[in-house]
Design an enzyme around this catalytic site. Structure first.
Site, mmCIF file in Angstrom:
data_model
loop_
_atom_site.group_PDB
_atom_site.id
_atom_site.type_symbol
_atom_site.label_atom_id
_atom_site.label_comp_id
_atom_site.label_asym_id
_atom_site.label_seq_id
_atom_site.Cartn_x
_atom_site.Cartn_y
_atom_site.Cartn_z
ATOM 1 C CG ASP A 1 -42.747 10.295 22.798
ATOM 2 O OD1 ASP A 1 -43.528 9.318 22.789
ATOM 3 O OD2 ASP A 1 -42.219 10.746 21.770
ATOM 4 N N GLY B 1 -44.102 3.251 24.677
ATOM 5 C CA GLY B 1 -44.179 2.088 23.788
ATOM 6 C C GLY B 1 -42.813 1.441 23.599
ATOM 7 C CG HIS C 1 -49.423 3.560 27.544
ATOM 8 N ND1 HIS C 1 -48.656 4.574 27.019
ATOM 9 C CD2 HIS C 1 -49.967 2.918 26.466
ATOM 10 C CE1 HIS C 1 -48.742 4.549 25.689
ATOM 11 N NE2 HIS C 1 -49.519 3.544 25.340
ATOM 12 N NE ARG D 1 -50.191 6.733 19.988
ATOM 13 C CZ ARG D 1 -49.159 6.773 20.804
ATOM 14 N NH1 ARG D 1 -49.081 5.921 21.813
ATOM 15 N NH2 ARG D 1 -48.190 7.646 20.631
ATOM 16 C CG LEU E 1 -47.027 21.623 41.032
ATOM 17 C CD1 LEU E 1 -46.089 22.565 40.266
ATOM 18 C CD2 LEU E 1 -46.433 20.216 41.030
ATOM 19 N NE ARG F 1 -42.285 13.318 16.423
ATOM 20 C CZ ARG F 1 -41.508 12.287 16.075
ATOM 21 N NH1 ARG F 1 -40.466 12.479 15.285
ATOM 22 N NH2 ARG F 1 -41.767 11.066 16.502
ATOM 23 C CB SER G 1 -45.971 15.817 18.962
ATOM 24 O OG SER G 1 -44.829 15.123 18.497
HETATM 25 C C1 IPE Z 1 -46.884 13.215 21.768
HETATM 26 O O1 IPE Z 1 -46.297 11.971 21.658
HETATM 27 C C2 IPE Z 1 -48.192 13.119 22.514
HETATM 28 C C3 IPE Z 1 -48.062 12.811 23.928
HETATM 29 C C4 IPE Z 1 -46.961 12.645 24.592
HETATM 30 C C5 IPE Z 1 -49.307 12.706 24.653
HETATM 31 P P1 IPE Z 1 -46.524 11.073 20.362
HETATM 32 O O2 IPE Z 1 -45.742 9.839 20.559
HETATM 33 O O3 IPE Z 1 -47.978 10.910 20.089
HETATM 34 O O4 IPE Z 1 -45.894 11.996 19.220
HETATM 35 P P2 IPE Z 1 -45.264 11.589 17.827
HETATM 36 O O5 IPE Z 1 -46.269 10.739 17.116
HETATM 37 O O6 IPE Z 1 -44.026 10.831 18.102
HETATM 38 O O7 IPE Z 1 -44.985 12.895 17.152
HETATM 39 C C1 IPE Z 2 -46.142 8.387 25.132
HETATM 40 O O1 IPE Z 2 -45.548 7.184 24.761
HETATM 41 C C2 IPE Z 2 -47.561 8.213 25.646
HETATM 42 C C3 IPE Z 2 -48.587 8.713 24.713
HETATM 43 C C4 IPE Z 2 -48.342 9.321 23.601
HETATM 44 C C5 IPE Z 2 -49.972 8.527 25.097
HETATM 45 P P1 IPE Z 2 -45.756 6.543 23.352
HETATM 46 O O2 IPE Z 2 -46.921 5.623 23.415
HETATM 47 O O3 IPE Z 2 -45.841 7.575 22.292
HETATM 48 O O4 IPE Z 2 -44.407 5.704 23.215
HETATM 49 P P2 IPE Z 2 -43.519 5.497 21.913
HETATM 50 O O5 IPE Z 2 -43.258 6.841 21.332
HETATM 51 O O6 IPE Z 2 -44.313 4.626 20.986
HETATM 52 O O7 IPE Z 2 -42.291 4.844 22.417
HETATM 53 MG MG MG Z 3 -44.459 8.486 21.146
#
Ligand code: IPE
Ligand code: IPE
Ligand code: MG
Length: 251
Positions: A29, A32, A46, A80, A140, A203, A205
């Protein structure tokens, strides 16, 4: 839970001095936020995150971890903005195609779980090829959760068991945790011992709700694109300090 901005790190040498968890799960995570900090579009985060996937897989193999499960795309992530979903699907396909050779060379077996029927055909094809060509890997096992949600997985288990009851193969009162577990998408692997989540969010998620029942949790503030094998080693060494009780008392 542990966590700090720069993240706990350790060396491979330190990791090799003790036991490592059999199965590590990772919620990747913060892509973004990493991009936003640099004034870049989210997809650049990403893309940068793909390097951290490579790092983590190689680091886990070097450390002697047997199973590594990585949450790449959730059921909820489908909601999204379409441009982001599209970018993620293209990156996924690119990752799978570009890494295949290296994964085979390192003896890494990759399996994908989740609702793959929702993925574009090109991505599904690339995944099929990756799974087939890495099938013999023994260093692995990497399990990628793509288009995965634990609630859907658990509902699927309920459906499968109900169907078996309808067909007279099973009586409702015979359903127990063991039979339930056998219907999970992950039934071929042990449960995760350690769950790592990057970017500071504390969390689950909708990840592996059943399987994480007794996992040790490790949260780091490091954003996923900044995550290195030394951060993974830091989490593995931290895990060693945990006393896993499984609801019992110490002997
Ligand atoms: C969880 O991250 C899903 C993945 C890492 C693929 P999110 O960014 O989607 O989760 P929330 O929205 O913060 O709970
Ligand atoms: C995790 O990064 C990648 C996916 C959930 C696909 P995010 O895209 O959720 O990044 P943030 O949480 O917005 O920083
Ligand atoms: Mg995220």
């Amino acid at each position: 839970m542990s966590g700090e901005k720069s993240g706990v790190t350790a060396t491979l040498e330190t990791v090799r001095q003790g036991e490592v968890p059999t199965h590590v799960a990772v919620i990747m995570d913060g892509n973004g936020r990493w991009a936003r900090q640099r004034g870049l579009p989210r997809w650049e985060g990403h893309r940068a995150g793909m390097a951290a996937v490579r790092e983590t897989i190689e680091g886990a193999a070097e450390a002697g971890v047997a199973h590594l499960t990585m949450y790449a795309f959730s059921d909820e992530n489908w909601f999204r903005p379409p441009v982001e979903v599209e970018a993620l699907m293209l990156l996924l396909e690119e990752y799978v195609r570009s890494q295949r050779e290296a994964l085979v060379r390192h003896g890494i077996r990759v399996t994908v779980f989740g609702d793959r029927l929702r993925l574009p055909e090109e991505a599904r094809q690339a995944i099929r090829e990756l799974e087939a060509s890495t099938e013999g890997g023994t260093a692995l096992e990497v399990h990628l959760a793509i288009s995965y949600g634990a609630r859907a997985e658990l509902a699927g288990v309920a459906q499968a068991l109900a169907q078996r009851c309808l067909e007279g193969e099973l009586a409702p009162e015979e359903i127990n945790a063991e039979l339930f577990e056998a219907e999970l998408l992950t039934s071929d692997w042990p449960d995760p011992d350690l769950l790592i989540r990057t970017s500071g969010e504390q969390r689950i998620s909708n990840f592996l709700l059943w399987q994480l029942a007794y996992a040790e949790l490790f949260v780091t503030d490091v954003l996923w694109p900044d995550f290195t094998r030394e951060h993974l080693y830091g989490a593995l060494v931290d895990y060693r300090r945990r006393e896993r009780r499984f609801g019992l008392v110490k002997a």
